[in-house]
Design an enzyme around this catalytic site. Structure first.
Site, PDB file in Angstrom:
ATOM      1  N   SER A  13       0.799  -1.226   0.000  1.00 36.71           N
ATOM      2  CA  SER A  13       0.000   0.000   0.000  1.00 36.71           C
ATOM      3  C   SER A  13       0.830   1.273   0.000  1.00 36.71           C
ATOM      4  CB  SER A  13      -0.933   0.003   1.217  1.00 36.71           C
ATOM      5  OG  SER A  13      -0.203  -0.294   2.401  1.00 36.71           O
ATOM      6  N   ARG A  14       1.984   1.227   0.667  1.00 35.83           N
ATOM      7  CA  ARG A  14       2.774   2.462   0.845  1.00 35.83           C
ATOM      8  C   ARG A  14       4.255   2.183   0.613  1.00 35.83           C
ATOM      9  NH1 ARG A  14       3.107   3.990   6.145  1.00 35.83           N
ATOM     10  NH2 ARG A  14       2.149   2.099   6.988  1.00 35.83           N
ATOM     11  N   ASP A  62      -3.224  -9.129   8.130  1.00 38.93           N
ATOM     12  CA  ASP A  62      -2.085  -9.020   9.036  1.00 38.93           C
ATOM     13  C   ASP A  62      -1.159 -10.197   8.752  1.00 38.93           C
ATOM     14  OD1 ASP A  62      -0.282  -8.893  11.061  1.00 38.93           O
ATOM     15  OD2 ASP A  62      -1.745  -9.088  12.700  1.00 38.93           O
ATOM     16  N   TYR A 154      14.383  -5.627  15.246  1.00 40.40           N
ATOM     17  CA  TYR A 154      14.365  -5.436  13.789  1.00 40.40           C
ATOM     18  C   TYR A 154      15.565  -6.121  13.127  1.00 40.40           C
ATOM     19  CZ  TYR A 154      13.929  -2.698   9.417  1.00 40.40           C
ATOM     20  OH  TYR A 154      13.785  -2.292   8.106  1.00 40.40           O
ATOM     21  N   ALA A 157      15.163  -9.883  13.168  1.00 37.91           N
ATOM     22  CA  ALA A 157      14.176 -10.335  12.178  1.00 37.91           C
ATOM     23  C   ALA A 157      14.758 -10.262  10.767  1.00 37.91           C
ATOM     24  CB  ALA A 157      12.913  -9.485  12.277  1.00 37.91           C
ATOM     25  N   LYS A 158      15.464  -9.166  10.469  1.00 32.73           N
ATOM     26  CA  LYS A 158      15.989  -8.979   9.111  1.00 32.73           C
ATOM     27  C   LYS A 158      17.144  -9.952   8.828  1.00 32.73           C
ATOM     28  CE  LYS A 158      13.212  -5.729   7.713  1.00 32.73           C
ATOM     29  NZ  LYS A 158      12.212  -6.016   6.667  1.00 32.73           N
ATOM     30  N   ILE A 187      16.002   4.471   3.125  1.00 31.73           N
ATOM     31  CA  ILE A 187      15.130   4.800   1.995  1.00 31.73           C
ATOM     32  C   ILE A 187      14.052   5.780   2.467  1.00 31.73           C
ATOM     33  CG2 ILE A 187      13.636   3.842   0.184  1.00 31.73           C
ATOM     34  CD1 ILE A 187      16.552   2.728   0.121  1.00 31.73           C
TER      35      ILE A 187
HETATM   36  P1  NAP Z   1       6.318   1.815   5.373  1.00 31.10           P
HETATM   37  O1  NAP Z   1       6.343   2.989   4.470  1.00 31.10           O
HETATM   38  O2  NAP Z   1       6.159   2.035   6.832  1.00 31.10           O
HETATM   39  O3  NAP Z   1       5.221   0.781   4.847  1.00 31.10           O
HETATM   40  C1  NAP Z   1       5.039  -0.423   5.519  1.00 31.10           C
HETATM   41  C2  NAP Z   1       4.067  -1.276   4.745  1.00 31.10           C
HETATM   42  O4  NAP Z   1       3.931  -2.527   5.438  1.00 31.10           O
HETATM   43  C3  NAP Z   1       2.678  -0.681   4.661  1.00 31.10           C
HETATM   44  O5  NAP Z   1       2.135  -1.024   3.414  1.00 31.10           O
HETATM   45  C4  NAP Z   1       1.937  -1.392   5.786  1.00 31.10           C
HETATM   46  O6  NAP Z   1       0.526  -1.476   5.605  1.00 31.10           O
HETATM   47  C5  NAP Z   1       2.555  -2.767   5.713  1.00 31.10           C
HETATM   48  N1  NAP Z   1       2.427  -3.531   6.943  1.00 31.10           N
HETATM   49  C6  NAP Z   1       2.934  -3.235   8.180  1.00 31.10           C
HETATM   50  N2  NAP Z   1       2.592  -4.183   9.069  1.00 31.10           N
HETATM   51  C7  NAP Z   1       1.879  -5.119   8.398  1.00 31.10           C
HETATM   52  C8  NAP Z   1       1.228  -6.328   8.760  1.00 31.10           C
HETATM   53  N3  NAP Z   1       1.267  -6.798  10.013  1.00 31.10           N
HETATM   54  N4  NAP Z   1       0.542  -7.003   7.797  1.00 31.10           N
HETATM   55  C9  NAP Z   1       0.494  -6.549   6.523  1.00 31.10           C
HETATM   56  N5  NAP Z   1       1.087  -5.415   6.120  1.00 31.10           N
HETATM   57  C10 NAP Z   1       1.760  -4.704   7.043  1.00 31.10           C
HETATM   58  O7  NAP Z   1       7.693   0.981   5.240  1.00 31.10           O
HETATM   59  P2  NAP Z   1       8.801   0.961   4.093  1.00 31.10           P
HETATM   60  O8  NAP Z   1       9.872   1.908   4.488  1.00 31.10           O
HETATM   61  O9  NAP Z   1       8.167   1.048   2.760  1.00 31.10           O
HETATM   62  O10 NAP Z   1       9.407  -0.492   4.335  1.00 31.10           O
HETATM   63  C11 NAP Z   1       9.052  -1.619   3.554  1.00 31.10           C
HETATM   64  C12 NAP Z   1      10.000  -2.758   3.902  1.00 31.10           C
HETATM   65  O11 NAP Z   1      11.347  -2.347   3.636  1.00 31.10           O
HETATM   66  C13 NAP Z   1       9.952  -3.157   5.371  1.00 31.10           C
HETATM   67  O12 NAP Z   1      10.100  -4.540   5.492  1.00 31.10           O
HETATM   68  C14 NAP Z   1      11.167  -2.449   5.951  1.00 31.10           C
HETATM   69  O13 NAP Z   1      11.638  -3.091   7.085  1.00 31.10           O
HETATM   70  C15 NAP Z   1      12.128  -2.554   4.791  1.00 31.10           C
HETATM   71  N6  NAP Z   1      13.210  -1.581   4.845  1.00 31.10           N
HETATM   72  C16 NAP Z   1      12.941  -0.243   4.814  1.00 31.10           C
HETATM   73  C17 NAP Z   1      13.988   0.667   4.878  1.00 31.10           C
HETATM   74  C18 NAP Z   1      13.772   2.148   4.851  1.00 31.10           C
HETATM   75  O14 NAP Z   1      14.744   2.892   5.041  1.00 31.10           O
HETATM   76  N7  NAP Z   1      12.570   2.631   4.616  1.00 31.10           N
HETATM   77  C19 NAP Z   1      15.307   0.203   5.002  1.00 31.10           C
HETATM   78  C20 NAP Z   1      15.534  -1.175   5.029  1.00 31.10           C
HETATM   79  C21 NAP Z   1      14.480  -2.056   4.938  1.00 31.10           C
HETATM   80  P3  NAP Z   1      -0.454  -0.220   5.985  1.00 31.10           P
HETATM   81  O15 NAP Z   1      -0.256   0.811   4.891  1.00 31.10           O
HETATM   82  O16 NAP Z   1      -1.806  -0.786   5.996  1.00 31.10           O
HETATM   83  O17 NAP Z   1       0.007   0.272   7.313  1.00 31.10           O
END
Ligand code: NAP
Length: 246
Positions: A13-14, A62, A154, A157-158, A187
């Site tokens: 979604s995001r 979820d 975190y 898990a990762k 990011i």
């Molecule tokens: P984000 O913008 O916070 O978006 C998180 C997404 O995960 C949303 O679509 C959210 O749904 C969904 N979500 C959270 N909990 C969930 C659950 N229990 N069941 C189903 N969906 C769930 O995060 P992001 O930055 O895009 O991160 C995406 C992935 O990349 C994550 O795994 C994060 O750990 C990883 N990552 C991110 C970064 C960074 O710097 N951003 C760096 C390394 C790794 P809703 O919209 O409904 O809340």
């Protein structure tokens, strides 16, 4: 590049998941988006996919729940008839130093970020195996490679996701299914928007390329792993981090 393929993107979604969903749709895939609670964001992403002429399905699910993921996978297969690409992207943070980390916050992050990926892989394992083709892409993090003070839940898990990636890669290689991980650095998404300016400035100083990445940087790597060009790559972890974790 992904014509007639069906992709499932958790957390589509995001942020990074949205960028992956849109890129896959742009390349011709139908996309099922799983989200936790932000229905409006999921519907917006789905609308953009439909504007490109592709099919989109949004499911509130979820990923930490065995039952909800099982039901969602059944719905996706009923709707599209198959799944070619699974992207385990859903993730949350509940940061805190180890000294004060609560059991609740440890479990919440492991249940979503690690067990969530297991649930999706487990429920799609047999259907993908039967098709003898497919791609699984797990979104890990540089925190899983380097560790990160304040993120015991975190980072664990990762790092666990990387072990899961290699295990699944070994179990499915003979079936023509690849399983790889992407380890993003910093990011620009809602997840990092909550960090203080000081933390972000410090992070940027330590990134050799001198800037945070964009969700599209991760989507490009995911598209490569999902494409025919990556057919002989499995069990790999691709860092997309501007050189942070060299
Ligand atoms: P984000 O913008 O916070 O978006 C998180 C997404 O995960 C949303 O679509 C959210 O749904 C969904 N979500 C959270 N909990 C969930 C659950 N229990 N069941 C189903 N969906 C769930 O995060 P992001 O930055 O895009 O991160 C995406 C992935 O990349 C994550 O795994 C994060 O750990 C990883 N990552 C991110 C970064 C960074 O710097 N951003 C760096 C390394 C790794 P809703 O919209 O409904 O809340």
């Amino acid at each position: 590049m992904l014509k007639n393929k069906v992709a499932v993107v958790t957390g589509g979604s995001r942020g990074i998941g949205r960028a992956i969903s849109l890129e896959f749709a742009r390349q011709g895939a139908s996309v099922a988006i799983l989200y936790a609670g932000n229905e409006q964001a999921a519907l917006e992403t789905a609308a953009q996919i439909r504007e490109m002429g592709q099919q989109a399905l949004t499911i509130r699910c979820d990923v930490a729940s065995w039952d909800e993921t099982k039901e969602s996978v059944a719905t996706i297969i009923k709707t599209f008839g198959q799944v070619d690409i699974l992207v385990n992207n859903a993730g949350i943070t509940r940061d805190g130093l180890t000294l004060s980390m609560s059991e609740e916050n440890f479990d919440a992050v492991v249940d979503t970020n690690l067990k969530g990926a297991f649930h999706m892989i487990r429920h799609l394992f047999a259907p993908m195996m039967k098709r003898r083709s497919g791609r699984i892409i797990n979104i890990s993090s540089v925190a899983g490679l380097m560790g990160n003070a304040g993120q015991i839940n975190y980072a664990s898990a990762k790092a666990g996701l990387i072990g899961m990636t290699k295990t699944v890669a070994k179990e499915l290689a003979s079936r023509g299914i690849t399983c790889n991980a992407i380890a993003p650095g910093f990011i620009e998404t809602d997840m990092t928007a909550v960090l203080s300016d000081r933390v972000k400035e410090n992070a940027e100083k330590t990134i050799p390329m001198g800037r945070m990445g964009k969700p599209e940087d991760i989507a490009a790597a995911a598209l490569f792993l999902a494409s025919d060009a990556a057919a002989y790559i499995t069990g790999e972890v691709i860092r997309v981090d501007g050189g942070l974790c060299m």
